[in-house]
Design a protein around this motif. Structure first.
Motif, PDB file in Angstrom:
ATOM      1  N   HIS A 152       0.784  -1.224   0.000  1.00 50.17           N
ATOM      2  CA  HIS A 152       0.000   0.000   0.000  1.00 50.17           C
ATOM      3  C   HIS A 152       0.823   1.284   0.000  1.00 50.17           C
ATOM      4  CE1 HIS A 152      -3.708  -2.164   0.361  1.00 50.17           C
ATOM      5  NE2 HIS A 152      -3.273  -2.815   1.422  1.00 50.17           N
ATOM      6  N   GLU A 153       2.125   1.193   0.047  1.00 44.86           N
ATOM      7  CA  GLU A 153       2.971   2.385   0.038  1.00 44.86           C
ATOM      8  C   GLU A 153       3.918   2.311  -1.149  1.00 44.86           C
ATOM      9  OE1 GLU A 153       5.031   2.936   3.735  1.00 44.86           O
ATOM     10  OE2 GLU A 153       3.198   2.732   4.919  1.00 44.86           O
ATOM     11  N   PRO A 154       4.115   3.412  -1.872  1.00 45.81           N
ATOM     12  CA  PRO A 154       5.034   3.402  -3.017  1.00 45.81           C
ATOM     13  C   PRO A 154       6.492   3.318  -2.571  1.00 45.81           C
ATOM     14  CG  PRO A 154       4.199   5.615  -2.634  1.00 45.81           C
ATOM     15  CD  PRO A 154       3.477   4.714  -1.676  1.00 45.81           C
ATOM     16  N   GLY A 155       7.336   2.809  -3.443  1.00 44.13           N
ATOM     17  CA  GLY A 155       8.773   2.779  -3.201  1.00 44.13           C
ATOM     18  C   GLY A 155       9.308   1.496  -2.604  1.00 44.13           C
ATOM     19  N   TRP A 156       8.445   0.586  -2.182  1.00 48.09           N
ATOM     20  CA  TRP A 156       8.894  -0.670  -1.598  1.00 48.09           C
ATOM     21  C   TRP A 156       9.160  -1.691  -2.698  1.00 48.09           C
ATOM     22  CZ3 TRP A 156      10.068  -1.359   3.441  1.00 48.09           C
ATOM     23  CH2 TRP A 156       9.606  -0.397   4.340  1.00 48.09           C
ATOM     24  N   ARG A 157      10.166  -2.518  -2.509  1.00 49.98           N
ATOM     25  CA  ARG A 157      10.416  -3.623  -3.431  1.00 49.98           C
ATOM     26  C   ARG A 157      10.621  -4.885  -2.616  1.00 49.98           C
ATOM     27  NH1 ARG A 157      16.050  -4.573  -4.641  1.00 49.98           N
ATOM     28  NH2 ARG A 157      17.303  -3.223  -3.334  1.00 49.98           N
ATOM     29  N   ILE A 158      10.392  -6.016  -3.245  1.00 50.21           N
ATOM     30  CA  ILE A 158      10.484  -7.302  -2.568  1.00 50.21           C
ATOM     31  C   ILE A 158      11.828  -7.935  -2.886  1.00 50.21           C
ATOM     32  CG2 ILE A 158       9.479  -9.611  -2.426  1.00 50.21           C
ATOM     33  CD1 ILE A 158       6.806  -8.288  -3.120  1.00 50.21           C
ATOM     34  N   THR A 159      12.521  -8.397  -1.845  1.00 54.41           N
ATOM     35  CA  THR A 159      13.807  -9.071  -2.009  1.00 54.41           C
ATOM     36  C   THR A 159      13.784 -10.358  -1.184  1.00 54.41           C
ATOM     37  OG1 THR A 159      14.819  -7.889  -0.150  1.00 54.41           O
ATOM     38  CG2 THR A 159      15.058  -6.895  -2.324  1.00 54.41           C
ATOM     39  N   ILE A 160      14.782 -11.178  -1.402  1.00 59.63           N
ATOM     40  CA  ILE A 160      14.959 -12.398  -0.617  1.00 59.63           C
ATOM     41  C   ILE A 160      16.302 -12.285   0.087  1.00 59.63           C
ATOM     42  CG2 ILE A 160      15.185 -14.907  -0.675  1.00 59.63           C
ATOM     43  CD1 ILE A 160      13.482 -14.861  -3.228  1.00 59.63           C
ATOM     44  N   LYS A 161      16.294 -12.453   1.399  1.00 61.88           N
ATOM     45  CA  LYS A 161      17.527 -12.380   2.174  1.00 61.88           C
ATOM     46  C   LYS A 161      18.318 -13.654   1.902  1.00 61.88           C
ATOM     47  CE  LYS A 161      20.197 -12.304   6.010  1.00 61.88           C
ATOM     48  NZ  LYS A 161      21.226 -13.273   6.231  1.00 61.88           N
ATOM     49  N   ARG A 162      19.518 -13.504   1.417  1.00 60.69           N
ATOM     50  CA  ARG A 162      20.383 -14.639   1.097  1.00 60.69           C
ATOM     51  C   ARG A 162      21.681 -14.538   1.872  1.00 60.69           C
ATOM     52  NH1 ARG A 162      17.244 -18.365  -0.832  1.00 60.69           N
ATOM     53  NH2 ARG A 162      16.196 -17.806  -2.729  1.00 60.69           N
ATOM     54  N   GLY A 163      22.175 -15.670   2.329  1.00 61.07           N
ATOM     55  CA  GLY A 163      23.461 -15.722   3.007  1.00 61.07           C
ATOM     56  C   GLY A 163      23.340 -15.632   4.513  1.00 61.07           C
ATOM     57  N   SER A 164      24.501 -15.737   5.173  1.00 64.36           N
ATOM     58  CA  SER A 164      24.510 -15.756   6.633  1.00 64.36           C
ATOM     59  C   SER A 164      24.900 -14.414   7.241  1.00 64.36           C
ATOM     60  CB  SER A 164      25.472 -16.843   7.113  1.00 64.36           C
ATOM     61  OG  SER A 164      26.772 -16.574   6.616  1.00 64.36           O
ATOM     62  N   GLU A 165      25.007 -13.377   6.426  1.00 66.39           N
ATOM     63  CA  GLU A 165      25.333 -12.051   6.951  1.00 66.39           C
ATOM     64  C   GLU A 165      24.238 -11.598   7.918  1.00 66.39           C
ATOM     65  OE1 GLU A 165      25.833  -7.524   5.265  1.00 66.39           O
ATOM     66  OE2 GLU A 165      26.336  -9.197   3.959  1.00 66.39           O
ATOM     67  N   ARG A 166      24.644 -11.038   9.049  1.00 71.52           N
ATOM     68  CA  ARG A 166      23.674 -10.605  10.063  1.00 71.52           C
ATOM     69  C   ARG A 166      22.972  -9.340   9.595  1.00 71.52           C
ATOM     70  NH1 ARG A 166      25.765 -11.073  16.087  1.00 71.52           N
ATOM     71  NH2 ARG A 166      24.089  -9.582  16.181  1.00 71.52           N
ATOM     72  N   GLU A 167      21.681  -9.462   9.336  1.00 70.06           N
ATOM     73  CA  GLU A 167      20.851  -8.323   8.964  1.00 70.06           C
ATOM     74  C   GLU A 167      19.611  -8.353   9.839  1.00 70.06           C
ATOM     75  OE1 GLU A 167      20.068  -8.346   4.786  1.00 70.06           O
ATOM     76  OE2 GLU A 167      22.171  -8.508   4.269  1.00 70.06           O
ATOM     77  N   PHE A 168      19.129  -7.172  10.207  1.00 73.48           N
ATOM     78  CA  PHE A 168      18.016  -7.087  11.134  1.00 73.48           C
ATOM     79  C   PHE A 168      16.834  -6.357  10.506  1.00 73.48           C
ATOM     80  CE2 PHE A 168      21.773  -7.661  13.633  1.00 73.48           C
ATOM     81  CZ  PHE A 168      21.386  -8.552  14.620  1.00 73.48           C
ATOM     82  N   CYS A 169      15.643  -6.744  10.931  1.00 74.62           N
ATOM     83  CA  CYS A 169      14.417  -6.066  10.548  1.00 74.62           C
ATOM     84  C   CYS A 169      14.438  -4.684  11.200  1.00 74.62           C
ATOM     85  CB  CYS A 169      13.211  -6.883  11.033  1.00 74.62           C
ATOM     86  SG  CYS A 169      11.622  -6.165  10.609  1.00 74.62           S
ATOM     87  N   HIS A 170      13.935  -3.666  10.503  1.00 73.04           N
ATOM     88  CA  HIS A 170      13.952  -2.302  11.017  1.00 73.04           C
ATOM     89  C   HIS A 170      12.783  -1.991  11.946  1.00 73.04           C
ATOM     90  CE1 HIS A 170      17.144  -1.591   8.186  1.00 73.04           C
ATOM     91  NE2 HIS A 170      17.274  -0.372   8.630  1.00 73.04           N
ATOM     92  N   MET A 171      12.066  -3.004  12.395  1.00 79.15           N
ATOM     93  CA  MET A 171      10.936  -2.785  13.295  1.00 79.15           C
ATOM     94  C   MET A 171      10.990  -3.839  14.398  1.00 79.15           C
ATOM     95  SD  MET A 171       7.020  -2.439  12.092  1.00 79.15           S
ATOM     96  CE  MET A 171       5.695  -2.585  13.252  1.00 79.15           C
ATOM     97  N   MET A 172      10.717  -3.419  15.617  1.00 79.00           N
ATOM     98  CA  MET A 172      10.713  -4.359  16.734  1.00 79.00           C
ATOM     99  C   MET A 172       9.382  -5.084  16.804  1.00 79.00           C
ATOM    100  SD  MET A 172      12.491  -2.293  19.797  1.00 79.00           S
ATOM    101  CE  MET A 172      13.852  -1.212  19.482  1.00 79.00           C
ATOM    102  N   ALA A 173       9.427  -6.354  17.156  1.00 80.01           N
ATOM    103  CA  ALA A 173       8.211  -7.151  17.337  1.00 80.01           C
ATOM    104  C   ALA A 173       7.506  -6.673  18.610  1.00 80.01           C
ATOM    105  CB  ALA A 173       8.564  -8.625  17.430  1.00 80.01           C
ATOM    106  N   PRO A 174       6.181  -6.815  18.677  1.00 81.70           N
ATOM    107  CA  PRO A 174       5.445  -6.377  19.873  1.00 81.70           C
ATOM    108  C   PRO A 174       5.972  -7.051  21.137  1.00 81.70           C
ATOM    109  CG  PRO A 174       3.923  -7.013  18.128  1.00 81.70           C
ATOM    110  CD  PRO A 174       5.288  -7.388  17.677  1.00 81.70           C
ATOM    111  N   GLY A 175       6.164  -6.252  22.179  1.00 80.13           N
ATOM    112  CA  GLY A 175       6.637  -6.772  23.445  1.00 80.13           C
ATOM    113  C   GLY A 175       8.139  -6.992  23.522  1.00 80.13           C
ATOM    114  N   LYS A 176       8.866  -6.687  22.471  1.00 83.26           N
ATOM    115  CA  LYS A 176      10.316  -6.881  22.447  1.00 83.26           C
ATOM    116  C   LYS A 176      11.000  -5.514  22.473  1.00 83.26           C
ATOM    117  CE  LYS A 176       9.681 -11.263  21.770  1.00 83.26           C
ATOM    118  NZ  LYS A 176       9.837 -12.207  22.823  1.00 83.26           N
ATOM    119  N   ASP A 177      12.205  -5.460  23.021  1.00 79.41           N
ATOM    120  CA  ASP A 177      12.958  -4.206  23.060  1.00 79.41           C
ATOM    121  C   ASP A 177      14.237  -4.298  22.223  1.00 79.41           C
ATOM    122  OD1 ASP A 177      14.287  -5.957  24.693  1.00 79.41           O
ATOM    123  OD2 ASP A 177      14.659  -4.504  26.296  1.00 79.41           O
TER     124      ASP A 177
END
Length: 115
Positions: free
Chosen positions: A28-53
């Protein structure tokens, strides 16, 4: 940065409604594209899950939405409202413009017109 043993989309995470079989996803928002995370490089989601810090890791082979440097897992993108299983609907009726037909005409001068 602390990591989590359970990903927000895995069992044991916050309960959520399952999509019906054959459901379609809409962005629903422009500018987003879909990718597939490949490899073992440590990458994090830019949003915290509910109840997590802390931010959770993106897993190898996971479908991810990306906008510039921001990356979201599908579960967080759905919580944020970037994606959903329902398309945006057009309004049922066009907007109503209230214009009186006997109103005076207003002259608007342009900058290039002589005064």
């Amino acid at each position: 940065m602390k990591t989590d043993d359970k990903h927000p989309s895995q069992p044991g995470a916050a309960p959520r409604a399952e999509a019906p079989a054959g459901a379609r996803l809409f962005i629903h928002e422009p500018g987003w594209r879909i990718t597939i995370k490949r490899g073992s490089e440590r990458e994090f989601c830019h949003m915290m899950a509910p109840g997590k810090d802390y931010y959770h890791r993106l897993l190898d082979g996971e479908i991810v939405l990306q906008h510039d440097t921001e990356r979201l897992c599908m579960a967080c993108a759905a919580r944020r409202g970037v994606i959903s299983h329902e398309m945006r609907r057009l309004p049922d009726e066009p907007p109503k413009l209230l214009v009186e037909s006997d109103a005076e005409t207003i002259l608007v001068l342009r900058l290039d017109e002589p005064k």
